[in-house]
Write a protein that holds these residues in place. Structure first.
Motif, short mmCIF file in Angstrom:
data_model
loop_
_atom_site.label_atom_id
_atom_site.label_comp_id
_atom_site.label_asym_id
_atom_site.label_seq_id
_atom_site.Cartn_x
_atom_site.Cartn_y
_atom_site.Cartn_z
N THR A 55 0.84 -1.20 0.00
CA THR A 55 0.00 0.00 0.00
C THR A 55 0.87 1.25 0.00
O THR A 55 0.62 2.21 -0.73
N ASN A 63 -2.15 -0.25 -5.86
CA ASN A 63 -1.71 -0.56 -4.50
C ASN A 63 -2.73 -1.50 -3.87
O ASN A 63 -3.80 -1.74 -4.44
N THR A 64 -2.40 -2.03 -2.70
CA THR A 64 -3.24 -3.05 -2.07
C THR A 64 -4.06 -2.49 -0.91
O THR A 64 -4.52 -3.24 -0.05
N GLY A 65 -4.26 -1.16 -0.88
CA GLY A 65 -4.95 -0.55 0.24
C GLY A 65 -6.34 -1.10 0.48
O GLY A 65 -6.70 -1.46 1.60
N GLN A 66 -7.15 -1.20 -0.58
CA GLN A 66 -8.52 -1.69 -0.41
C GLN A 66 -8.54 -3.18 -0.07
O GLN A 66 -9.45 -3.65 0.61
N TRP A 130 -1.25 7.76 2.38
CA TRP A 130 -1.25 6.31 2.65
C TRP A 130 -2.61 5.88 3.20
O TRP A 130 -3.21 4.92 2.69
N ARG A 133 -5.62 5.53 0.84
CA ARG A 133 -5.62 4.39 -0.07
C ARG A 133 -6.45 3.22 0.48
O ARG A 133 -6.83 2.34 -0.29
N TYR A 134 -6.74 3.21 1.77
CA TYR A 134 -7.58 2.15 2.33
C TYR A 134 -9.05 2.35 2.00
O TYR A 134 -9.83 1.40 2.03
#
Length: 263
Positions: A55, A63-66, A130, A133-134
């Motif tokens: 993320t 990115n791998t936030g979700q 950062w 991004r979630y």
């Protein structure tokens, strides 16, 4: 944030963020009820950290936030004292993120260089990118570093508790570290007398004083002086000069290396 988060010297702070995360009652309860943390601590670390690094070091559109957020949809339940908890409650989720942000600030300021106010502000503002991004509510997120400091102090002094999950996570400080899977009993008997005191020193020294008190961790003035001398040694310019000239593959983890290579 990129400069410090993936730095391999981060182990010097011990498990600071994980311990502090679990001192929030709702988060600690979620780990207690749903995680393999107690049966296989290493497995939880290996599963949790890679997508968080991806993320941070991913791009805005890759990115791998979700994915990290979606891991937490079913982490919910009842609190022992009444009420409910859910890992995606904004206050709970942001606290977990805040411990990682504070980890970067603490690590850099303690073991690399004394950060200026401008650098602290920059790190914090980058951490907001950062967090976004979630795709989780930004309601609890402080606007700037000064607000974050006040938030952090309030959480440490008024909200944190000695949750059983946090106490378990630092139990090896007084009991010794359990033999890791894959390490033979003979090898561990040789390594443990050196590893256990070092792990206890870095873990206890790397926690805020308030956390040590709540968790009942032994720590003397003499140990504090030793810890500060060790940190000062790590901050010396010749030490940083030598570190900065090592190959990238030695200084940074693979996720950071990939991010820098792409950028």
């Amino acid at each position: 944030m990129w400069r410090y988060f993936g730095d391999n010297r981060m182990f010097l702070i011990g498990p600071r963020p994980a311990v502090l995360q679990n001192m929030l009652a709702e988060l600690g309860q979620g780990v207690l009820d749903h995680s393999v943390f107690f049966s296989d601590t290493a497995a939880r670390v290996k599963r949790s950290l890679p997508p968080i690094f991806k993320t941070v070091y991913g791009s805005d559109d890759d990115n791998t936030g979700q994915q990290v957020r979606d891991f937490h949809h079913e982490i919910k339940g009842d609190m022992p004292s009444g009420g409910r908890y859910h890992a995606l409650d904004p206050d709970t989720y942001f606290w977990a993120h805040a411990t990682f942000v504070e980890q970067v600030l603490y690590f850099a300021d303690t073991f690399v260089k004394r950060l200026s106010d401008e650098e602290k502000q920059q790190i914090y503002l980058e951490s907001k990118t950062w967090y976004r991004r979630y795709g989780v509510s930004e309601r609890p997120m402080p606007a700037d570093y000064d607000e974050f400091e006040r938030y952090w102090d309030h959480m440490m002094e008024r909200v944190m508790i000695a949750h059983p999950t946090a106490k378990y996570g630092v139990g090896y400080v007084t009991k010794g570290f359990p033999r890791p899977k894959g390490v033979s009993p003979l090898a561990w008997r040789v390594v443990a007398p050196v590893f256990n005191p070092m792990a206890a020193f870095l873990t206890t020294g790397g926690l805020p004083p308030r956390a040590r008190v709540l968790l009942g961790l032994p720590w003397s003035d003499r140990q504090e002086r030793r810890y500060q001398r060790f940190a000062a040694l790590c901050r010396l310019r010749p030490v940083n000069w030598a570190w900065d000239r090592l190959p990238m593959r030695l200084r940074y983890n693979g996720y950071a290396q990939a991010g820098y290579a792409r950028a």
